[in-house]
Design an enzyme around this catalytic site. Sequence first.
Site, mmCIF file in Angstrom:
data_model
loop_
_atom_site.group_PDB
_atom_site.id
_atom_site.type_symbol
_atom_site.label_atom_id
_atom_site.label_comp_id
_atom_site.label_asym_id
_atom_site.label_seq_id
_atom_site.Cartn_x
_atom_site.Cartn_y
_atom_site.Cartn_z
ATOM 1 C CD1 TRP A 252 35.313 40.545 29.307
ATOM 2 C CD2 TRP A 252 35.730 42.478 30.380
ATOM 3 N NE1 TRP A 252 34.509 40.592 30.427
ATOM 4 C CE2 TRP A 252 34.753 41.766 31.100
ATOM 5 C CE3 TRP A 252 36.149 43.719 30.859
ATOM 6 C CZ2 TRP A 252 34.186 42.246 32.274
ATOM 7 C CZ3 TRP A 252 35.581 44.215 32.036
ATOM 8 C CH2 TRP A 252 34.616 43.477 32.742
ATOM 9 C CD GLU B 46 39.152 38.800 29.056
ATOM 10 O OE1 GLU B 46 39.506 39.942 28.708
ATOM 11 O OE2 GLU B 46 39.434 38.327 30.182
ATOM 12 C CE LYS C 41 33.759 38.550 34.807
ATOM 13 N NZ LYS C 41 34.513 39.664 35.356
ATOM 14 C CG ASP D 127 40.483 36.047 32.721
ATOM 15 O OD1 ASP D 127 40.542 35.321 33.732
ATOM 16 O OD2 ASP D 127 40.710 37.280 32.766
ATOM 17 C CG HIS E 142 36.751 35.495 32.421
ATOM 18 N ND1 HIS E 142 36.782 36.480 31.472
ATOM 19 C CD2 HIS E 142 37.066 36.108 33.589
ATOM 20 C CE1 HIS E 142 37.129 37.631 32.031
ATOM 21 N NE2 HIS E 142 37.313 37.420 33.318
ATOM 22 C CG HIS F 167 43.449 38.025 30.116
ATOM 23 N ND1 HIS F 167 42.436 38.946 30.235
ATOM 24 C CD2 HIS F 167 44.351 38.571 29.256
ATOM 25 C CE1 HIS F 167 42.706 39.991 29.464
ATOM 26 N NE2 HIS F 167 43.859 39.776 28.867
ATOM 27 C CG ASP G 91 37.184 36.865 37.075
ATOM 28 O OD1 ASP G 91 38.349 36.428 37.028
ATOM 29 O OD2 ASP G 91 36.789 37.834 36.387
ATOM 30 C CG ASP H 132 40.932 39.245 38.268
ATOM 31 O OD1 ASP H 132 41.491 38.652 37.343
ATOM 32 O OD2 ASP H 132 39.796 39.752 38.175
ATOM 33 C CG ASP I 172 42.977 40.212 33.738
ATOM 34 O OD1 ASP I 172 43.167 41.160 34.508
ATOM 35 O OD2 ASP I 172 41.863 39.971 33.216
HETATM 36 C C1 LIG Z 1 40.825 44.853 33.375
HETATM 37 C C2 LIG Z 1 40.711 43.689 32.433
HETATM 38 O O1 LIG Z 1 40.579 44.006 31.133
HETATM 39 C C3 LIG Z 1 39.638 42.789 32.827
HETATM 40 O O2 LIG Z 1 40.165 42.144 33.970
HETATM 41 C C4 LIG Z 1 39.164 41.736 31.845
HETATM 42 O O3 LIG Z 1 40.191 41.222 31.069
HETATM 43 C C5 LIG Z 1 38.555 40.724 32.700
HETATM 44 O O4 LIG Z 1 39.121 39.688 32.854
HETATM 45 C C6 LIG Z 1 37.273 41.022 33.366
HETATM 46 O O5 LIG Z 1 36.929 40.076 34.262
HETATM 47 MN MN LIG Z 2 40.766 39.047 31.634
#
Ligand SMILES: C[C@H](O)[C@H](O)[C@@H](O)C(=O)CO
Ligand SMILES: [Mn+2]
Length: 417
Positions: free
Chosen positions: A186, A225, A227, A258, A261, A285, A293, A295, A325
């Site tokens: 990514w 990955e 986004k 993810d 994303h 993810h 996003d 997280d 993730d």
């Molecule tokens: C730290 C990760 O690799 C990162 O979160 C990536 O996977 C991602 O999702 C970035 O938005």
């Molecule tokens: Mn990710």
Amino acid sequence: MKQEKINRNYEIARERFAELGIDTETAISALQKLSLSLHCWQTDDVSGFENPDGSLSGGIQATGNYPGKARNIDEVRADIEKVNTLIPGNHRLSLHAIYGDFKGKKVDRNEIEPEHFQSWIDWAKLNNMKLDFNSTSFSHSKSGNLSLSNRDKGIRDFWIEHTIRSRRIADEMGRQLKSKACHNLWIHDGSKDITVDRYLYRSLLKDSLDKIFENKFTNVKDAVECKLFGTGLESFTVGSHEFYMGYAMKNGLMATLDMGHFHPTEETYDKISSLLLFSPEIMLHVSRPVRWDSDHVVILNDSVQMLAQEIIWANALERVNVGLDYFDASINRIGAYVIGIRATQKAFLQALLTPIKKLREYEASEQGFERLALLEESKTLPWNDVYNYFCMLNNVPVAEDYISEVEKYEKEVTSKR
Ligand SMILES: C[C@H](O)[C@H](O)[C@@H](O)C(=O)CO
Ligand SMILES: [Mn+2]
């Protein structure tokens, strides 16, 4: 919870599922085989050991300042070992390149070697874990807004070298641990404001990827990955969904989906069947985006449940590499892992225990009401009694009993950091 009660509840649940033609034992053994890839970066808010006090760049953010974050390799390992005592099953650990065992030396990203990860491989063997790996394009003086798609060949070459080395490290992990390591790529590359040269940046990225993937490694499963956008890079992301989907399908790589994303109302679960028709394996993810996003810690919500259903109902558990993730720095970090891991497992168990045969019969005969009714009923079937029993079989705390274990670890360990 008392063992006797767990057994009793399980027996009732087993009978209830049997009435619907579902064998709970089969579901339990499928869940036992599901190895999640735990992300190491929830332990320390994605700091890593290269420059732990530096700031996190690349349009990602860990918000919150809860005390007790891991400050070094020993603390990261201790925290993951603790997490392992609180979750059922055997799992993998996903490392980023910034988590090498650099022993206080400055090792630049284009210099990393398998030797910097040997102690992780040894640790993984001792802890009965397998490893996955991620190249790291962010939090570095050469990160800027563009890495592999930079106009400057010198910068591109630096990141190409880093990523090839990362794949080589993953290969060594896979070889020694006798389980192919997923290497996830990514990059944050993008632009805050409108760009007038999208084609250029994407062709530069394509060219860099061609160089990175020139060599195949036997013990690696490569993933890319996409986004939608990163903070500060809102107008353009070079590695968009279409870009990586095209690249992955053309070159036999896995696409990583993810959950944070995509557009806020765009759900990841709907992508599973499409990708699996064109690709042998994919990577996930599992995350929880709240408005962006963000997280957040994964919980048992519709998005995760429907994602698990799509995988189970496509009979594709062995073709999907399920990684987590998220990074929440506002609550106890060990607890964050346990909540997210358990929620993900529960979603899969629920899916495994859904009366899919009957549901499909209803659908085939256009009985829409019956299909919806049974889907609703399955949500409240006693699948949680099966999960509790699964925890007991795995000798880990059942139901909310893990809360006090997390509190104890906080009192004895993380609060002293
Ligand atoms: C730290 C990760 O690799 C990162 O979160 C990536 O996977 C991602 O999702 C970035 O938005
Ligand atoms: Mn990710």
